[in-house]
Motif scaffolding. Structure first.
Motif, PDB file in Angstrom:
ATOM      1  N   THR A 174       2.091   6.239   4.912  1.00  0.00           N
ATOM      2  CA  THR A 174       1.918   5.147   5.878  1.00  0.00           C
ATOM      3  C   THR A 174       0.542   5.175   6.524  1.00  0.00           C
ATOM      4  N   ARG A 175      -0.107   6.329   6.521  1.00  0.00           N
ATOM      5  CA  ARG A 175      -1.436   6.442   7.106  1.00  0.00           C
ATOM      6  C   ARG A 175      -2.542   6.441   6.057  1.00  0.00           C
ATOM      7  N   THR A 176      -2.252   6.982   4.877  1.00  0.00           N
ATOM      8  CA  THR A 176      -3.313   7.155   3.878  1.00  0.00           C
ATOM      9  C   THR A 176      -3.352   6.047   2.825  1.00  0.00           C
ATOM     10  N   GLY A 177      -2.233   5.343   2.645  1.00  0.00           N
ATOM     11  CA  GLY A 177      -2.190   4.291   1.633  1.00  0.00           C
ATOM     12  C   GLY A 177      -1.883   4.783   0.236  1.00  0.00           C
ATOM     13  N   VAL A 178      -1.559   6.073   0.096  1.00  0.00           N
ATOM     14  CA  VAL A 178      -1.203   6.614  -1.219  1.00  0.00           C
ATOM     15  C   VAL A 178      -0.047   7.593  -1.053  1.00  0.00           C
ATOM     16  N   ASP A 179       0.916   7.519  -1.957  1.00  0.00           N
ATOM     17  CA  ASP A 179       2.081   8.400  -1.928  1.00  0.00           C
ATOM     18  C   ASP A 179       1.996   9.357  -3.115  1.00  0.00           C
ATOM     19  N   ILE A 180       2.249  10.647  -2.872  1.00  0.00           N
ATOM     20  CA  ILE A 180       2.201  11.613  -3.975  1.00  0.00           C
ATOM     21  C   ILE A 180       3.465  11.467  -4.809  1.00  0.00           C
ATOM     22  N   PRO A 181       3.354  11.073  -6.083  1.00  0.00           N
ATOM     23  CA  PRO A 181       4.550  10.935  -6.918  1.00  0.00           C
ATOM     24  C   PRO A 181       5.115  12.298  -7.310  1.00  0.00           C
ATOM     25  N   VAL A 182       6.386  12.313  -7.673  1.00  0.00           N
ATOM     26  CA  VAL A 182       7.057  13.561  -8.047  1.00  0.00           C
ATOM     27  C   VAL A 182       6.336  14.244  -9.206  1.00  0.00           C
ATOM     28  N   SER A 183       5.802  13.461 -10.122  1.00  0.00           N
ATOM     29  CA  SER A 183       5.115  14.044 -11.282  1.00  0.00           C
ATOM     30  C   SER A 183       3.917  14.892 -10.866  1.00  0.00           C
ATOM     31  N   VAL A 184       3.226  14.488  -9.797  1.00  0.00           N
ATOM     32  CA  VAL A 184       2.077  15.250  -9.315  1.00  0.00           C
ATOM     33  C   VAL A 184       2.533  16.559  -8.670  1.00  0.00           C
TER      34      VAL A 184
END
Length: 230
Positions: free
Chosen positions: A210-220
């Motif tokens: 919500t702050r960075t604009g990117v979500d770490i996906p499970v694959s990462v």
């Protein structure tokens, strides 16, 4: 097609166990990249670039596994407080900061986070971050782990700040995803591998989309979980 190429290159270089030798692969890749002179050059270059990003990330992770026993270091058990950064009109209020640290320690906190989101890290200068981390380490005096927020959307700056925190005596790092940039999964892996290569401290992945604009996906998470200090 892409998977076959990736598997072929990985098998060729799978015995590589240092990051320095990855530069050899990159040099060969650049030579091959610049030699493409066909009408489909743009398409081939994009395809090759995608393949090489995946290959280099895979080999980098593989190099960690070959050099370590994959035992993770436990940073702390219990609760950690993310400290605010107190200010006066003249700058950081270190008297108030010391009182906050002492209050947390007196009340049994298990770890402290400095320069996290709560500490307004995104608006602190590099010099302010360094001063805060150093001050916290001195004030805590190894009574609980100090976790330093060193993340940044600039990978080079994140690496440098992480190296400084390690030298200053921090016990672990908190590394936020590169905000604003909206990195791809391969980009996130490359970013965190760069930091992990520069320091031996445990690194906590800080995911706050919500702050960075990117979500770490499970694959990462799955790929980076194979790196001992992440």
């Amino acid at each position: 097609m892409a998977n076959k190429i990736i598997k072929k290159i990985v098998n060729k270089y799978k015995n590589i166990c240092t990051f320095e030798k990855l530069d050899v692969i990159m040099l060969k890749y650049r030579i091959l990249y610049t030699k493409i002179r066909t009408p489909l050059a743009a398409l081939k270059k994009r395809f090759l670039r995608k393949c090489m990003r995946q290959v280099l990330n895979f080999i980098a992770i593989l190099s960690y596994e070959r050099k370590t026993d994959m035992k993770k270091r436990l940073i702390f058990r219990g609760a950690a407080t993310a400290l605010v950064t107190p200010f006066t009109e003249k700058g950081i209020d270190y008297i108030a900061f010391a009182r906050m640290i002492d209050f947390q320690l007196a009340n049994g906190i298990d770890a402290l986070v400095v320069c996290g989101t709560t500490g307004e890290s995104s608006t602190l200068s590099d010099s302010e971050k360094k001063e805060l981390i150093s001050f916290a380490v001195r004030q805590v005096r190894a009574r609980v782990p100090v976790i330093a927020g060193t993340g940044c959307n600039d990978t080079v700056r994140a690496c440098r700040m992480s190296e400084f925190a390690a030298e200053a005596g921090a016990d672990a790092l908190l590394a936020v995803t590169p905000y604003y940039n909206k990195a791809t999964p391969d980009g996130l892996v490359a970013h965190y591998l760069s930091i992990a290569h520069r320091v031996s401290l445990p690194i906590i992945l800080y995911n706050v989309p919500t702050r960075t604009g990117v979500d770490i996906p499970v694959s990462v998470y799955q790929r980076l979980s194979r790196v001992p200090n992440i």
